[in-house]
Design a protein around this motif. Structure first.
Motif, PDB file in Angstrom:
ATOM      1  N   ASN A  29      46.257   7.255  45.553  1.00 46.37           N
ATOM      2  CA  ASN A  29      46.081   8.687  45.307  1.00 46.37           C
ATOM      3  C   ASN A  29      47.223   9.170  44.411  1.00 46.37           C
ATOM      4  OD1 ASN A  29      45.702  11.438  45.437  1.00 46.37           O
ATOM      5  ND2 ASN A  29      45.363  11.495  47.646  1.00 46.37           N
ATOM      6  N   THR A  30      46.900   9.770  43.281  1.00 46.81           N
ATOM      7  CA  THR A  30      47.905  10.170  42.289  1.00 46.81           C
ATOM      8  C   THR A  30      48.059  11.679  42.227  1.00 46.81           C
ATOM      9  OG1 THR A  30      47.460   8.222  40.924  1.00 46.81           O
ATOM     10  CG2 THR A  30      48.539  10.080  39.853  1.00 46.81           C
ATOM     11  N   LYS A  61      37.626   8.200  34.811  1.00 47.35           N
ATOM     12  CA  LYS A  61      37.696   6.778  35.155  1.00 47.35           C
ATOM     13  C   LYS A  61      37.523   6.548  36.660  1.00 47.35           C
ATOM     14  CE  LYS A  61      38.587   5.678  30.897  1.00 47.35           C
ATOM     15  NZ  LYS A  61      37.562   5.009  30.069  1.00 47.35           N
ATOM     16  N   GLY A  62      37.428   7.614  37.424  1.00 51.31           N
ATOM     17  CA  GLY A  62      37.219   7.483  38.858  1.00 51.31           C
ATOM     18  C   GLY A  62      38.481   7.460  39.687  1.00 51.31           C
ATOM     19  N   SER A  63      39.637   7.743  39.083  1.00 45.59           N
ATOM     20  CA  SER A  63      40.890   7.764  39.835  1.00 45.59           C
ATOM     21  C   SER A  63      40.924   8.969  40.770  1.00 45.59           C
ATOM     22  CB  SER A  63      42.090   7.827  38.886  1.00 45.59           C
ATOM     23  OG  SER A  63      42.192   6.666  38.105  1.00 45.59           O
ATOM     24  N   PRO A  95      48.596   5.739  29.483  1.00 41.23           N
ATOM     25  CA  PRO A  95      48.361   5.515  30.918  1.00 41.23           C
ATOM     26  C   PRO A  95      47.034   6.127  31.358  1.00 41.23           C
ATOM     27  CG  PRO A  95      49.820   7.379  30.625  1.00 41.23           C
ATOM     28  CD  PRO A  95      49.558   6.825  29.237  1.00 41.23           C
ATOM     29  N   GLY A  96      46.559   5.701  32.511  1.00 34.02           N
ATOM     30  CA  GLY A  96      45.392   6.320  33.127  1.00 34.02           C
ATOM     31  C   GLY A  96      44.061   5.968  32.511  1.00 34.02           C
ATOM     32  N   LEU A 100      44.725  14.245  32.952  1.00 29.63           N
ATOM     33  CA  LEU A 100      43.987  14.504  34.188  1.00 29.63           C
ATOM     34  C   LEU A 100      42.493  14.276  33.985  1.00 29.63           C
ATOM     35  CD1 LEU A 100      43.791  15.714  37.113  1.00 29.63           C
ATOM     36  CD2 LEU A 100      43.534  17.950  36.000  1.00 29.63           C
ATOM     37  N   THR A 101      41.961  14.839  32.909  1.00 29.61           N
ATOM     38  CA  THR A 101      40.529  14.707  32.626  1.00 29.61           C
ATOM     39  C   THR A 101      40.148  13.243  32.430  1.00 29.61           C
ATOM     40  OG1 THR A 101      40.498  16.892  31.598  1.00 29.61           O
ATOM     41  CG2 THR A 101      38.678  15.414  31.069  1.00 29.61           C
TER      42      THR A 101
END
Length: 625
Positions: free
Chosen positions: A543-544, A570-572, A535-536, A564-565
């Protein structure tokens, strides 16, 4: 759900990811505008050898006599010579028989690999590749009367791929596991659709009818297949029944293997007065329950009147949200039309299960839902919450009134390959001294437990992993006898018993248990399968919030930190709420007040403009068992 089971189960198969692909760069190449001396490119799912490729001069979707034609080589390459033919507006067609070979299948023909014949296409102006994705673009141009650019954007959205993905680039050479995974599943859909064509379909009708069949399946996604008419469809525990009414329904979705299937979901509506404009919706993803059909939460709650996540969902209901909780593909009852085959931690399957459950809920409740929705889940469900975000565009396409707000992913499964490697390293270290054998055997049980569900899950996808390549004799015997029928607690006990039996034999060490073969996990094929489900791997909408316990030995804190990193890169828009202390375990983190406050505040923030009463989520606390 987790606190009452053996310690073995506290390693969350957090990861497998199947993140179907990062954005691919590069150009299209190869094409032809008007008269071109040569058209060249590759036919790809993996590289397809033995495909018949032609320039479809008369636009009838088949390679006719007299049209420029070639056969692909072992690298999937072809070359056509159109001569003076104006290629503007024409397509390149690839007819793939069951005697062709896909490089994904290790040299087997499609027939030997359990696949079947299918046809693909690509615009002649973008002939560098002919893939399942370019085929879908060509189909949308035809069936939906779209421009190629608009069709491309729609296809990427439906496949959960980044909007800047270049579908006309070689995703295999680029190592884009997201695109490769999406292409595999779409190829399965094309194969299934071609097998299902009516008897008597002529070659000239085939491609058009394929496009029509796939469009019909896509248009039906999220529609209501049926709703249970049982007077007590869910048998909710008092925790839930005191605050919510419950419904059980089935909705249509494309399976990982390309079939149209029923997926079931539980729908919980507050007993309180509906706010002006309707309730916001939370799609809740449950943690690992097993891969057998009857392990589904809707089935087990109906049978027992219990559900480990009842307290969590009840608090969401009390906060003023409608909650829809999908069982996921392949989990559910025969009465709801669910067929066996759960693609455990398959990103595309999980994402569609979540996003289309939101569509189904909206279709059932219409104006009772405001249209604002979010995803929330724990462990496998945390992975599903992020996958649902990735497929939020699909939900919007199927139900325009839905607006995605964000996600809460609690101890989300991710980075499985790295986790299994770390566990194997620990097993080896703990095998050096008998004092540490107990810790080593716990890791043996955990790694084999989750690897077994992962491998079994791939049997319901186009990227099947052969069990005998991953497990040694002892675990393979347990796998063959138990994985398909036993749910979480029973299967973990079966593995614990076998590891315990082995541990008391003369000369036994944790590292010598014939279970997961670590070198197999790192082979190109299996690593690619795992990486494609991560994922990710693209910029997610909304917003996550990631929630993680530092004492979690199931989903390792290092895995969530890596997630997280990656998401940030990826800009999330994403933040991490990390909690320490002895209670910050895989399930225990849900009961930590600071974690509950973080979840409360995040949901309030993402639904800030929704007309609902703001109360403190988890205000009365709950027990996660």
């Amino acid at each position: 759900m987790f606190s009452s089971i053996p310690k073995l189960q506290t390693f969350a198969l957090t990861s497998i990811a199947v993140a179907l692909l990062t954005a691919c760069g590069g150009g299209g190449g190869g094409g032809g505008s008007s008269a071109s001396s040569v058209l060249s490119g590759m036919v790809i799912d993996g590289y397809i050898e033995g495909a018949k490729v032609c320039l479809d001069v008369n636009s009838n979707g088949v390679c006719d006599a007299g049209e420029p034609t070639a056969t692909t080589d072992s690298a999937g390459k072809y070359q056509l010579s159109p001569g003076s033919i104006d290629t503007t507006g024409l397509n390149v067609i690839a007819e793939i028989s069951d005697s062709a070979k896909d490089s994904d299948d290790g040299g087997l023909t499609l027939l030997a690999a359990g696949k079947s014949a299918y046809t693909m296409a690509s615009p002649a102006s973008e002939s560098a590749v002919v893939t399942p994705i370019t085929t879908l673009i060509v189909g949308k141009v035809k069936t939906d009367n779209l421009s190629t650019a608009t069709a491309k954007a729609r296809v990427l959205e439906e496949l959960g791929l980044p909007s800047d993905t270049n579908p006309y680039a070689d995703h295999v050479a680029a190592g884009n596991t997201m695109v490769h995974g999406a292409a595999r599943q779409l190829a399965a859909q094309l194969q299934q659709a071609q097998k299902d064509l009516p008897v008597g379909t002529t070659p000239q009708e085939r491609l058009t009818k394929l496009h029509d069949a796939i469009k019909a399946m896509q248009d039906a996604a999220g529609s209501i297949a049926l709703e249970s008419q049982d007077a007590n469809p869910l048998n909710m525990p008092l925790t839930l029944s005191s605050v919510a009414t419950g419904r059980l329904f089935a909705y249509k979705m494309p399976s990982a293997m390309g079939k149209q299937i029923n997926a079931s979901a539980m729908l919980f509506t507050p007993k309180s007065v509906m706010p002006p404009g309707g309730w916001p919706l939370v799609v809740f993803g449950h943690g690992t329950v097993g891969v057998a059909k009857d392990c589904a939460p809707s089935v087990t709650m109906k049978a027992t009147g219990n559900w480990g996540y009842a307290g969590v969902v009840a608090q969401l209901i009390s906060q003023g949200y409608v909650v829809v909780a999908p069982d996921y593909e392949g989990l559910g009852s025969t009465a709801m039309g669910v067929d066996a085959g759960h693609p455990y931690l398959d990103l595309g399957s999980a994402g569609r299960s979540m996003a289309l459950a939101a569509v189904g809920a909206k279709k059932l409740m219409t104006t009772q839902l405001s249209g604002a929705w979010a995803t929330l889940g724990h462990s496998q469900g945390g992975h599903a919450a992020l996958a649902g975000a990735q497929f939020a565009g699909l939900a919007k396409k199927q139900e325009a009134s839905l607006t995605y707000k964000g996600a809460v992913a609690i101890a989300p499964a991710s980075n499985l390959k790295a986790s299994l490697n770390a566990m194997w390293s620990g097993i080896q270290t703990n095998s050096q001294n008998p004092v540490n054998y107990t810790t080593g055997y716990e890791a043996v049980g955990i790694s084999n437990f989750y690897a077994a569900y992962v491998v079994k899950g791939t049997q319901s996808t186009p990227s099947s992993v052969t069990p005998s390549t991953v497990f040694g004799p002892r675990m393979l015997a347990v796998y063959n006898a138990k994985v398909a029928s036993e749910c979480f607690t029973e299967f973990s006990t079966s593995i614990s018993n076998d590891v315990g039996t082995y541990a008391v034999t003369n000369g036994a060490t944790p590292a010598a248990y014939t279970g997961v073969i670590n070198s197999a996990i790192n082979t190109t094929y299996i690593a690619g399968v795992l990486n494609s489900n991560e994922p990710g791997q693209m910029k997610l909408p909304g917003n996550t919030l990631l929630v993680q316990g530092a004492a979690d030995t199931t989903v390792l804190p290092s895995s969530t930190q890596t997630l997280l990193t990656t998401m940030q890169s990826k800009g999330s828009q994403v933040t991490l709420s990390l909690h320490s202390g002895n209670t910050a375990t895989h399930g225990g983190v849900l009961g930590i007040p600071a974690a509950q406050t973080a979840i409360t505040n995040h949901l309030i923030a993402i639904f800030a403009n929704e007309p609902k009463e703001k109360k403190t989520l988890f205000s009365s606390g709950f027990v996660f068992d």
